[in-house]
Design a protein around this motif. Structure first.
Motif, PDB file in Angstrom:
ATOM      1  N   LYS A 151       0.825  -1.209   0.000  1.00 35.11           N
ATOM      2  CA  LYS A 151       0.000   0.000   0.000  1.00 35.11           C
ATOM      3  C   LYS A 151       0.862   1.263   0.000  1.00 35.11           C
ATOM      4  O   LYS A 151       0.545   2.241  -0.676  1.00 35.11           O
ATOM      5  N   THR A 152       1.939   1.241   0.755  1.00 32.01           N
ATOM      6  CA  THR A 152       2.832   2.397   0.826  1.00 32.01           C
ATOM      7  C   THR A 152       3.497   2.652  -0.517  1.00 32.01           C
ATOM      8  O   THR A 152       3.580   3.800  -0.974  1.00 32.01           O
ATOM      9  N   VAL A 175       2.411   1.769  -3.543  1.00 36.67           N
ATOM     10  CA  VAL A 175       1.409   2.247  -4.502  1.00 36.67           C
ATOM     11  C   VAL A 175       1.064   3.705  -4.203  1.00 36.67           C
ATOM     12  O   VAL A 175       1.013   4.547  -5.115  1.00 36.67           O
ATOM     13  N   SER A 176       0.843   4.023  -2.960  1.00 40.06           N
ATOM     14  CA  SER A 176       0.508   5.392  -2.578  1.00 40.06           C
ATOM     15  C   SER A 176       1.637   6.361  -2.957  1.00 40.06           C
ATOM     16  O   SER A 176       1.390   7.426  -3.530  1.00 40.06           O
ATOM     17  N   TYR A 177       2.861   5.974  -2.657  1.00 42.32           N
ATOM     18  CA  TYR A 177       4.011   6.823  -2.986  1.00 42.32           C
ATOM     19  C   TYR A 177       4.120   6.986  -4.499  1.00 42.32           C
ATOM     20  O   TYR A 177       4.346   8.082  -5.004  1.00 42.32           O
ATOM     21  N   ARG A 190       1.768   6.836  -6.712  1.00 47.21           N
ATOM     22  CA  ARG A 190       0.712   7.742  -7.188  1.00 47.21           C
ATOM     23  C   ARG A 190       1.107   9.196  -6.952  1.00 47.21           C
ATOM     24  O   ARG A 190       0.858  10.057  -7.798  1.00 47.21           O
ATOM     25  N   GLN A 191       1.712   9.476  -5.800  1.00 49.23           N
ATOM     26  CA  GLN A 191       2.185  10.837  -5.513  1.00 49.23           C
ATOM     27  C   GLN A 191       3.234  11.275  -6.531  1.00 49.23           C
ATOM     28  O   GLN A 191       3.359  12.464  -6.837  1.00 49.23           O
ATOM     29  N   HIS A 195      -5.218  -7.296  -2.886  1.00 47.94           N
ATOM     30  CA  HIS A 195      -4.856  -5.881  -2.977  1.00 47.94           C
ATOM     31  C   HIS A 195      -5.201  -5.293  -4.336  1.00 47.94           C
ATOM     32  O   HIS A 195      -4.702  -4.220  -4.690  1.00 47.94           O
TER      33      HIS A 195
END
Length: 139
Positions: free
Chosen positions: A86-87, A89-91, A93-94, A115
Protein backbone atom coordinates in the motif's frame (compact mmCIF):
# COMPACT_ATOMS: atom_id res chain seq x y z
CA UNK A 1 7.58 1.26 17.45
CA UNK A 2 7.39 0.65 13.71
CA UNK A 3 7.92 3.13 10.92
CA UNK A 4 8.05 2.92 7.12
CA UNK A 5 10.63 4.95 5.27
CA UNK A 6 10.99 5.52 1.52
CA UNK A 7 14.56 6.06 0.40
CA UNK A 8 17.02 5.80 -2.45
CA UNK A 9 19.32 2.76 -2.73
CA UNK A 10 22.42 4.47 -1.33
CA UNK A 11 20.53 4.98 1.93
CA UNK A 12 18.42 1.79 1.77
CA UNK A 13 21.08 -0.76 0.81
CA UNK A 14 22.42 -1.48 4.30
CA UNK A 15 18.86 -1.91 5.59
CA UNK A 16 17.14 -3.67 2.68
CA UNK A 17 19.83 -5.96 1.33
CA UNK A 18 20.23 -8.12 4.47
CA UNK A 19 16.45 -8.78 4.41
CA UNK A 20 16.51 -9.69 0.72
CA UNK A 21 19.56 -11.89 1.24
CA UNK A 22 17.82 -13.77 4.06
CA UNK A 23 14.46 -14.21 2.32
CA UNK A 24 15.36 -14.67 -1.32
CA UNK A 25 18.85 -16.20 -1.25
CA UNK A 26 18.89 -18.22 1.98
CA UNK A 27 15.20 -19.22 2.26
CA UNK A 28 14.19 -19.45 -1.40
CA UNK A 29 17.47 -20.39 -3.05
CA UNK A 30 17.71 -17.47 -5.47
CA UNK A 31 21.34 -17.18 -6.67
CA UNK A 32 22.96 -14.28 -4.84
CA UNK A 33 24.28 -12.92 -8.15
CA UNK A 34 20.67 -12.36 -9.29
CA UNK A 35 19.49 -10.61 -6.14
CA UNK A 36 21.13 -7.25 -6.78
CA UNK A 37 20.51 -5.61 -10.13
CA UNK A 38 20.85 -2.27 -11.86
CA UNK A 39 17.21 -1.44 -11.03
CA UNK A 40 18.11 -0.98 -7.35
CA UNK A 41 19.86 2.32 -8.08
CA UNK A 42 16.80 3.54 -10.01
CA UNK A 43 14.08 2.47 -7.56
CA UNK A 44 12.43 3.91 -4.50
CA UNK A 45 12.86 1.49 -1.61
CA UNK A 46 10.40 1.13 1.26
CA UNK A 47 11.83 -0.23 4.50
CA UNK A 48 9.85 -1.03 7.64
CA UNK A 49 11.82 -0.47 10.81
CA UNK A 50 10.88 -1.95 14.17
CA UNK A 51 12.66 -0.07 16.95
CA UNK A 52 15.36 0.77 14.41
CA UNK A 53 15.74 -2.79 13.07
CA UNK A 54 14.92 -3.28 9.37
CA UNK A 55 12.33 -6.09 9.15
CA UNK A 56 10.66 -5.71 5.73
CA UNK A 57 11.38 -4.11 2.38
CA UNK A 58 10.12 -3.61 -1.16
CA UNK A 59 10.91 -1.42 -4.13
CA UNK A 60 9.13 0.57 -6.81
CA UNK A 61 10.50 1.51 -10.21
CA UNK A 62 9.43 4.64 -12.06
CA UNK A 63 7.68 2.46 -14.68
CA UNK A 64 5.30 1.23 -11.95
CA UNK A 65 6.93 -2.15 -11.34
CA UNK A 66 6.82 -3.25 -7.71
CA UNK A 67 9.28 -5.87 -6.61
CA UNK A 68 11.58 -7.40 -4.04
CA UNK A 69 8.84 -7.47 -1.38
CA UNK A 70 10.32 -9.34 1.57
CA UNK A 71 9.44 -9.70 5.25
CA UNK A 72 11.70 -11.44 7.76
CA UNK A 73 10.19 -14.78 8.82
CA UNK A 74 9.61 -13.86 12.46
CA UNK A 75 7.55 -10.82 11.38
CA UNK A 76 5.30 -12.54 8.80
CA UNK A 77 1.57 -12.70 9.34
CA UNK A 78 1.45 -9.24 10.89
CA UNK A 79 0.27 -7.39 7.78
CA UNK A 80 3.65 -5.88 6.96
CA UNK A 81 3.59 -7.08 3.35
CA UNK A 82 0.23 -5.36 2.91
CA UNK A 83 1.56 -2.21 4.52
CA UNK A 84 4.59 -2.22 2.19
CA UNK A 85 2.46 -2.75 -0.90
CA UNK A 86 0.00 0.00 0.00
CA UNK A 87 2.83 2.40 0.83
CA UNK A 88 4.62 1.75 -2.48
CA UNK A 89 1.41 2.25 -4.50
CA UNK A 90 0.51 5.39 -2.58
CA UNK A 91 4.01 6.82 -2.99
CA UNK A 92 4.01 5.94 -6.67
CA UNK A 93 0.71 7.74 -7.19
CA UNK A 94 2.18 10.84 -5.51
CA UNK A 95 5.05 10.60 -8.02
CA UNK A 96 2.61 10.44 -10.94
CA UNK A 97 2.59 6.70 -11.63
CA UNK A 98 -0.84 5.56 -12.82
CA UNK A 99 -0.26 1.88 -13.63
CA UNK A 100 1.38 -0.64 -11.33
CA UNK A 101 2.49 -4.19 -12.07
CA UNK A 102 4.66 -6.89 -10.57
CA UNK A 103 5.98 -10.39 -11.12
CA UNK A 104 4.37 -12.38 -8.32
CA UNK A 105 5.61 -15.72 -7.16
CA UNK A 106 2.70 -18.00 -8.01
CA UNK A 107 2.38 -18.97 -4.34
CA UNK A 108 1.62 -15.29 -3.56
CA UNK A 109 -1.11 -14.72 -6.17
CA UNK A 110 -3.87 -14.66 -3.52
CA UNK A 111 -2.03 -12.03 -1.49
CA UNK A 112 -1.76 -9.70 -4.46
CA UNK A 113 -5.34 -10.38 -5.60
CA UNK A 114 -6.56 -9.19 -2.18
CA UNK A 115 -4.86 -5.88 -2.98
CA UNK A 116 -6.54 -5.45 -6.35
CA UNK A 117 -3.93 -7.04 -8.63
CA UNK A 118 -5.02 -9.39 -11.43
CA UNK A 119 -2.89 -12.05 -13.09
CA UNK A 120 -2.32 -11.70 -16.83
CA UNK A 121 -0.59 -14.03 -19.24
CA UNK A 122 1.02 -17.36 -18.47
CA UNK A 123 3.29 -18.30 -15.59
CA UNK A 124 7.04 -18.05 -16.24
CA UNK A 125 10.22 -18.87 -14.38
CA UNK A 126 12.31 -16.14 -12.80
CA UNK A 127 15.36 -17.02 -10.69
CA UNK A 128 14.22 -20.64 -10.63
CA UNK A 129 10.80 -19.77 -9.14
CA UNK A 130 7.42 -19.76 -10.92
CA UNK A 131 6.03 -16.23 -11.33
CA UNK A 132 3.13 -14.56 -13.10
CA UNK A 133 2.69 -10.95 -14.17
CA UNK A 134 0.00 -9.12 -12.24
CA UNK A 135 -1.40 -5.65 -12.80
CA UNK A 136 -3.24 -3.38 -10.41
CA UNK A 137 -6.77 -2.79 -11.58
CA UNK A 138 -7.51 0.94 -11.57
CA UNK A 139 -10.31 1.91 -9.21
Amino acid sequence: MQEIRIMQWDEAKDLAYPIRLTVFVHEQGVPEALELDTDDALAWHAVILDHGKAIATGRLLKNGKIGRLAVLKEYRGLGLGSELLKTLVSYGRQEGITQFFLHAQTTAIGFYERHGFNAIGLPFEEAGIDHIKMVLTPH
